[in-house]
Design a protein around this motif. Structure first.
Motif, short mmCIF file in Angstrom:
data_model
loop_
_atom_site.label_atom_id
_atom_site.label_comp_id
_atom_site.label_asym_id
_atom_site.label_seq_id
_atom_site.Cartn_x
_atom_site.Cartn_y
_atom_site.Cartn_z
N GLN A 443 -23.32 -26.32 33.28
CA GLN A 443 -24.78 -26.40 33.41
C GLN A 443 -25.33 -25.44 34.47
OE1 GLN A 443 -26.55 -28.92 31.29
NE2 GLN A 443 -24.53 -28.46 30.41
N GLU A 444 -24.50 -25.04 35.44
CA GLU A 444 -25.01 -24.20 36.52
C GLU A 444 -25.11 -22.74 36.06
OE1 GLU A 444 -20.50 -24.42 37.10
OE2 GLU A 444 -22.14 -25.71 36.43
N HIS A 445 -26.01 -22.00 36.71
CA HIS A 445 -26.17 -20.60 36.38
C HIS A 445 -24.94 -19.81 36.82
CE1 HIS A 445 -30.87 -20.81 36.22
NE2 HIS A 445 -30.26 -21.46 35.24
#
Length: 774
Positions: A443-445
């Motif tokens: 989910q993180e960039h």
């Protein structure tokens, strides 16, 4: 004799773009690379409905393609890929990597096509052949050994097809990372970041047929004669039907002045040409935002004066009121912008900016085209948004014959983004992948290109996998990048030809050869086609027809799938099914991206199909549902230019060049032959510094305070061109040594290749050089 050596390979070019010079260059490219019969067959299939997409630029194909739908640089790209030359295991056995490192880019790629999968052997300092299965298993074992998936970088070149790019992002996300450094990070990332904030779409809004209806075409910061030559045919038609073309660029580029169409017997036989730009204004390097604010400031005054005189205004107030927000803030910013500052930074006369404003105010339909002269600045995102502001002021987005037209480079750099190559994925994309495939993506960039180099430098990233490209030379700051890459544990390159990135060795190194766009791709279900998306959102099929350069090559989709299956023992993706028949890859793309509905059927249409562009329909996918006027604080495109340094340098491509690929050492339209060790300045700047053509200088990058830094290029030969005062130019990627890694757009991450404050030192006695050095 010494005087002659100083100016060898430097002579003014008096011809038009295109014409017999272009045909001769095509013939030379064919003769120098391969058998004429094979290449001619290939050229007749370029950009044809049943042929392959040109591996060069992303300019769209006409609806009714001619039998010669290619340009000079497209022919070079095809002959360069379809060459009969081969870089074999025998070649690698005869040349150590240490030896090859001292060759320049032209020499390395000039050795020809890679033929076998190779692995570096430290004991002999050579690449040696390896079996595919062994390579996959070893790479997979390395990737499984890293505790943190975010310690791996997945780089993508814009030449990768939609199918290859989709599998690449799927592999990386199932592996567990959103690290996607991409060539977009180095060219049009400000477009991808800036336009969604302005109009809700990170792409251009025009289609090719809009040029048939435009009254005015503004060409800002791009050079079509070299970087997208097929655009010249479109501009020629605009000019011949009476449309107005205005060029705004630091250099007078022949490809914006006049063009002889090789497809026009009359022009070719009469040695005549078509004038393109009716007006050519030379904006100072880094002065585009100042010029744009000046034009908008004048439009406001013209609007007020018209209303006061009882005449219709020049601002489309009805459009602004119905479709936009933020106009009052923009107006306040323009009112507060000082004319003296505008003129100083832009390097233009007020009368010149007034002329642009009058042309724009009188045109019913305007298209603004722009290239990397706009994007590659520390405020590149804001530059793009100022162009959007200008168009919104007169309602020139969302109507026939008008709109914004970013000129992409690689043939599928836009498509790669569309099918998921992004380090900042939306929640919608991540949710769609989970729904379609049953695994939860990270989910993180992740990392863009500059962030990836930083992570490698700092020891956070241990592996780099490159789906094509030449990242090490394309990115800024080789002083940081090269040593950083040598610290990697694992380096994997998938490529058609050898380049210098392949010689920056980590602990474990693999060089894997792939099929080119021109070659037949046969899988279990038969010959396959892939798809690409051009600069105007047209998606079409590409099918190679030439015999592969080696029986040991794999297609990019097959190679990606092979890596994924070797790395992910518990994968939930049926990789083999998709490789057996690429139609299943397109089915998967359709599941994740609804815009590709009926993908396999629609792509069968001659010319393909157009992806919906909501901004072109005046549907604004912004948080408020309205297009946004975006205010740029100040007018400097680079914080280092706040003091308005005397000289600012921009990096340039030569005419024999495509990104980091050198087809030759000539720059025909700028009058340079057989060399790249030059610095372009104008005649007044040369006279002020008591320099002549052929004199040599050292170039030193300056910091924000105007102090000399350690970044320099020595022994560059002066070439005088018609260009803006206070501006200089040198070739990319050699001049990347002047661009610090930290000099980039904070919003998009793009390196500031186009605005480097410099000083010059005169070399007392000219130094003899080869002219082609790196």
């Amino acid at each position: 004799m010494k005087e002659q050596n100083r100016t060898v390979g430097i002579a003014p070019y008096g011809g038009s773009a295109g014409g017999w010079g272009a045909l001769k260059a095509v013939a030379d490219a064919i003769r120098g690379q391969m058998s004429v019969k094979q290449d001619v067959i290939a050229l007749f299939k370029v950009n044809q409905p049943q042929g392959f997409d040109c591996p060069g630029c992303a300019w769209p194909d006409p609806q009714h393609a001619s039998s010669f739908e290619f340009c000079e640089n497209g022919a070079k790209a095809v002959s360069w890929e379809a060459t009969s030359k081969r870089t074999t295991p025998e070649f690698f056995a005869a040349h150590t990597v240490s030896e090859l490192w001292h060759r320049n880019a032209f020499e390395l790629e000039g050795e020809g096509r890679l033929t076998h999968p190779m692995k570096y052997d430290a004991a002999t300092d050579t690449y040696q052949p390896i079996e595919w299965e062994t390579a996959f298993n070893e790479i997979g074992e390395h990737l499984r050994s890293y505790e943190d998936p975010n310690s791996v970088e997945f780089y993508t070149s814009g030449r990768a097809s939609n199918e290859a790019a989709f599998l690449w992002q799927l592999f990386a996300r199932e592996y567990g990372t959103n690290n996607f450094p991409d060539c977009s990070n180095m060219c049009h990332e400000p477009t991808s970041v800036g336009l969604p904030e302005s109009i809700g779409v990170g792409k251009g809004t025009v289609q090719l047929e809009d040029f048939d209806h435009a009254d005015l075409v503004l060409c800002i910061g791009h050079n079509p004669g070299t970087n997208h030559p097929r655009m010249l045919g479109t501009l020629r038609e605009v000019s011949k039907r009476g449309g107005t073309i205005v060029a705004i660029n630091p250099l007078r580029e022949r490809g914006l002045e006049r063009f002889t169409s090789p497809q026009s017997p009359i022009e070719m036989l009469s040695f005549s040409s078509t004038e393109l730009a009716s007006t050519y204004y030379k904006v100072r390097v880094g002065g585009d935002a100042a010029m744009l604010k000046g034009v908008m400031k004048l439009l406001l005054r013209m609007h007020e004066d018209a209303l006061a005189a009882g005449e219709p205004g020049v601002i489309d107030e009805a459009f602004i009121n119905e479709h936009t927000e933020g106009f009052d803030a923009l107006k306040a910013d323009l009112d507060a912008t000082d004319w003296d500052h505008i003129l100083k930074v832009s390097g233009m006369e007020r009368e010149e900016i007034q002329h642009i404003a009058r042309l724009y105010a009188s045109a019913e339909r305007t298209i603004v085209c722009y290239g990397m002269g706009i994007t590659q600045h520390q405020y590149g995102t804001q530059n793009v948004q100022q162009i959007a502001n200008l168009l919104l002021m007169r309602g020139n987005i969302g109507k026939k014959g008008a709109g914004i037209c970013p000129l992409r480079g690689h043939s599928n750099v836009q498509g790669d983004r569309t099918v998921g190559i992004t380090e900042i994925p939306s929640q919608e994309l991540l949710d769609s992948i989970e729904k379609a495939f049953g695994f939860r993506p990270p989910q993180e960039h992740g990392h863009g290109a500059v962030e990836a180099i930083r992570a490698i430098r700092d020891g956070h990233s241990k592996a780099l996998l490159c789906l094509g490209g030449n990242l090490a030379e394309a990115i800024s700051d080789p002083q940081v990048t090269f040593p950083a890459m040598r610290k990697l544990d694992l380096v994997v390159h998938m490529a058609t030809k050898l380049n210098r990135s392949h010689l920056l060795l980590g602990k474990h190194n693999y060089l894997l050869p792939v099929l080119g766009r021109t070659e037949t791709d046969v899988q279990k279900s038969g010959a396959q086609s892939v798809t690409v998306e051009d600069s105007m959102s047209m998606v079409h099929a590409s099918r190679g027809s030439l015999k592969p350069a080696s029986p040991h090559l794999k297609s990019e989709p097959a190679l990606v799938a092979g890596l994924a299956m070797a790395t992910l023992p518990n994968t939930v993706v049926d990789w083999q099914k998709m490789i057996n028949d690429y139609s299943f890859i397109r089915d998967a793309i359709e599941k994740v991206f609804p815009a590709f509905a009926d993908f396999n059927e629609r792509v069968k249409q001659p010319g393909g199909f157009h992806l919906r562009n909501t901004a072109a329909e005046r549907v604004w996918n912004t948080p408020t549902g309205r297009a946004q006027f975006k205010v740029m604080q100040g007018i400097n495109e680079d914080p280092r230019s706040l003091k308005c340094h005397d000289m600012v340098l921009t990096t340039l491509r030569s005419h024999d060049q495509y990104n980091t690929t050198l087809y030759g050492l000539n720059d025909r339209y700028r009058g340079v032959t057989g060399r790249r060790d030059v610095l372009f300045i104008n005649a007044d700047e040369a006279e002020k510094r008591q320099l002549r053509v052929g004199d040599q200088v050292n170039v030193i990058a300056l910091d924000a305070e105007g102090n000399h830094t350690s970044r320099r290029m020595d022994n560059l030969t002066i070439v005088v061109l018609d260009m803006a005062a206070g501006s200089a130019g040198a070739y990319y990627p050699e001049a990347n040594v002047l661009v610090p890694l930290d000099s980039h757009d904070t919003k998009s991450g793009i390196p500031a290749y186009k605005s480097v404050p410099i000083a010059m030192e005169r070399v007392a006695e000219p130094v003899e050089t080869s002219g082609a050095r790196r």
